[in-house]
Write a protein that holds these residues in place. Structure first.
Motif, PDB file in Angstrom:
ATOM      1  N   ASN A 165      36.429  27.884  -4.252  1.00 42.24           N
ATOM      2  CA  ASN A 165      36.965  26.629  -3.733  1.00 42.24           C
ATOM      3  C   ASN A 165      35.820  25.686  -3.337  1.00 42.24           C
ATOM      4  N   THR A 167      33.103  22.744  -3.208  1.00 38.36           N
ATOM      5  CA  THR A 167      32.949  21.388  -3.727  1.00 38.36           C
ATOM      6  C   THR A 167      31.760  21.400  -4.681  1.00 38.36           C
ATOM      7  N   HIS A 186      38.517  22.994 -12.996  1.00 38.28           N
ATOM      8  CA  HIS A 186      39.877  23.018 -12.440  1.00 38.28           C
ATOM      9  C   HIS A 186      40.730  24.082 -13.131  1.00 38.28           C
ATOM     10  N   THR A 239      43.008  19.330  -7.582  1.00 39.82           N
ATOM     11  CA  THR A 239      41.612  18.893  -7.602  1.00 39.82           C
ATOM     12  C   THR A 239      41.528  17.391  -7.757  1.00 39.82           C
ATOM     13  N   ARG A 279      40.597  20.171  -3.560  1.00 38.65           N
ATOM     14  CA  ARG A 279      39.224  20.514  -3.927  1.00 38.65           C
ATOM     15  C   ARG A 279      38.563  19.264  -4.519  1.00 38.65           C
TER      16      ARG A 279
END
Length: 466
Positions: A165, A167, A186, A239, A279
């Motif tokens: 998860n 960034t 994704h 996302t 996300r």
């Protein structure tokens, strides 16, 4: 051909094109409406009309027909983003000089204008090629990532970070496929069944950026007649991809930092905090680590974003992948047109593989799509189908009379004249700097005080392995 009429639905695009073409000694008039352009044409004749296909008050086909009635001798070049190629074929058959995909490439635009001015009028053979029924068409190709060592390394990193998860910051030149990588991340994540929302931060105006990202309440500002959900709410459970994140205004960066840290947003004009589970994948063509802490980008936001960083190589750094992308885009264009896949002759293929590709994969895709329209009666893409910046690429740099080695690169060891001596000195200096910085090409370009793209061109021309 000096008088140009630019018709684009974005005022900013009109201004940019006007400034660019004016510097090239064209006289430019602009408008954002098709009907207004027709009125302008009735009052004055223009040599060239550069028009957006999807105008707010008309379509490219209708606009072209109306222009032909008023000024049938005017040359027209159409432009657009993700326009159906069948419509483009129809316009070229009617007499349009060219079609250019957005975002515009300056060299491609100038090539198209020069070709139109020289009276070049391509006749696409596509109208005589039988349409394939859907069941007879080849299966849609899957995403192509390349087979080079650098391409495989990127995919390995995607496989590693995708299920997390984290960034992610994706760094790379324009056109290297950063959004495609973000989508792939994704799809590899636990959020793959959730939404994927892509946002071009470069297109967000300072006044409306907050509203677009976080939404607004009814009456929050003039024109806010309805409550609106922003991109973060739309991406909830999935996302959000923030392309060109370095362009975000400073006040929006503060709000974004809060959304990252607290996982809540607040609509413009609202008082309620809304929890969001999103996300974030950010992309930039700049070096955020160098830009962070300046007046343009917050250092704390950078450190919050960079849990994982992907550096995407340019196309010129992995030339062995070019043939795969050419084949992929030929297949893609074939399916879009419903026609057999075009072939590329050896001469044209060699030019495509030698070209520097400053616009990277996006530029290659646009060139293949455009060249397919101009394939000959045998459905073969030849040298004349390519933009002149590609067909004349090598000769435009140092002149076609320069000696080359067996690989086609410039030889710098066979002559004792002034030019060859200068090339030898340049080659020696570049090698000295590369060795000093341990072949870090970004640092080498900084030491040599040239752009990184220029360095790659020189490495190739001087036959220095890159």
């Amino acid at each position: 051909m000096k008088h140009v009429l630019v018709v684009d639905n974005q005022i900013s695009n009109c201004e940019l094109l006007s400034k660019f073409l004016t510097k090239k000694n064209y006289t430019v008039a602009t408008t954002t409406k098709g009907n207004h352009a027709l009125q302008m044409l009735q009052q004055k004749k223009y040599d060239l009309i550069l028009a957006e296909y999807s105008l707010p008050d008309t379509t490219g086909n209708i606009f072209f027909d109306e222009v032909q009635k008023i000024n049938p001798t005017a040359n027209m070049i159409l432009m657009g983003k993700e326009v159906n190629l069948k419509n483009v074929v129809s316009l070229i058959q009617k007499g349009a000089k060219n079609f250019i995909s957005k975002p515009l490439n300056p060299d491609e635009l100038l090539d198209a204008i020069r070709e139109a001015g020289n009276g070049t009028n391509y006749k696409s053979p596509i109208d005589s090629t039988p349409i394939q029924k859907a069941k007879d068409r080849p299966k849609a190709p899957e995403r192509v990532t390349g087979k080079s060592k650098k391409a495989r390394a990127i995919i390995e990193q995607v496989e590693r970070v995708g299920p997390t998860n984290f960034t992610v910051i994706i760094q790379g030149e324009t056109g290297t496929g950063k959004e495609s990588l973000a989508r792939l991340i994704h799809q590899k994540s636990m959020r793959k069944d959730g939404p994927f929302v892509a946002v071009d931060c470069g297109c967000l105006s300072r006044e409306l950026a907050g509203s677009e990202l976080f939404g607004h309440e009814k009456g929050a500002f003039t024109g806010a007649v309805f409550q609106k959900a922003g991109f973060f709410e739309q991406a909830n459970g999935g996302t959000i991809f923030l392309d060109e994140i370095a362009n975000l205004p400073m006040d929006i960066q503060i709000a974004l930092l809060r959304a990252l840290q607290e996982k809540v947003i607040r609509k413009i004009g609202g008082t309620k905090e809304i929890p969001v589970d999103v996300r974030i994948i950010a992309a930039t063509n700049e070096n955020l680590s160098q830009k962070s802490g300046t007046a343009n980008f917050r250092e704390d936001l950078y450190f919050r974003l960079c849990e994982y960083t992907l550096d995407v190589p340019s196309l010129r750094e992995r030339p062995e992948d070019i043939p795969m992308f050419i084949d992929f885009f030929l297949e893609e264009t074939s399916r879009e047109l419903g026609r057999p896949k075009a072939k590329v002759c050896k001469e044209a293929n060699a030019l495509l593989e030698e070209y520097d590709w400053p616009g990277n994969i996006r530029e290659l895709r646009n060139v293949i799509r455009r060249s397919t329209l101009f394939a000959d009666s045998e459905n073969i893409i030849r040298k004349g189908c390519l933009p002149s910046r590609i067909s004349n690429y090598k000769s435009s740099l140092y002149g076609s009379d320069e000696p080359t080695d067996s690989k086609g690169f410039l030889s710098v060891t066979n002559k004792g004249d002034l030019k060859s001596t200068a090339l030898k000195a340049e080659s020696k200096r570049i090698m000295e700097v590369l060795e000093k910085v341990r072949y870090n090409k970004t640092k080498a370009a900084e030491v040599l005080n040239i752009h990184r793209k220029t360095l790659y061109v020189k490495l190739k021309l001087l036959n220095i392995p890159c």
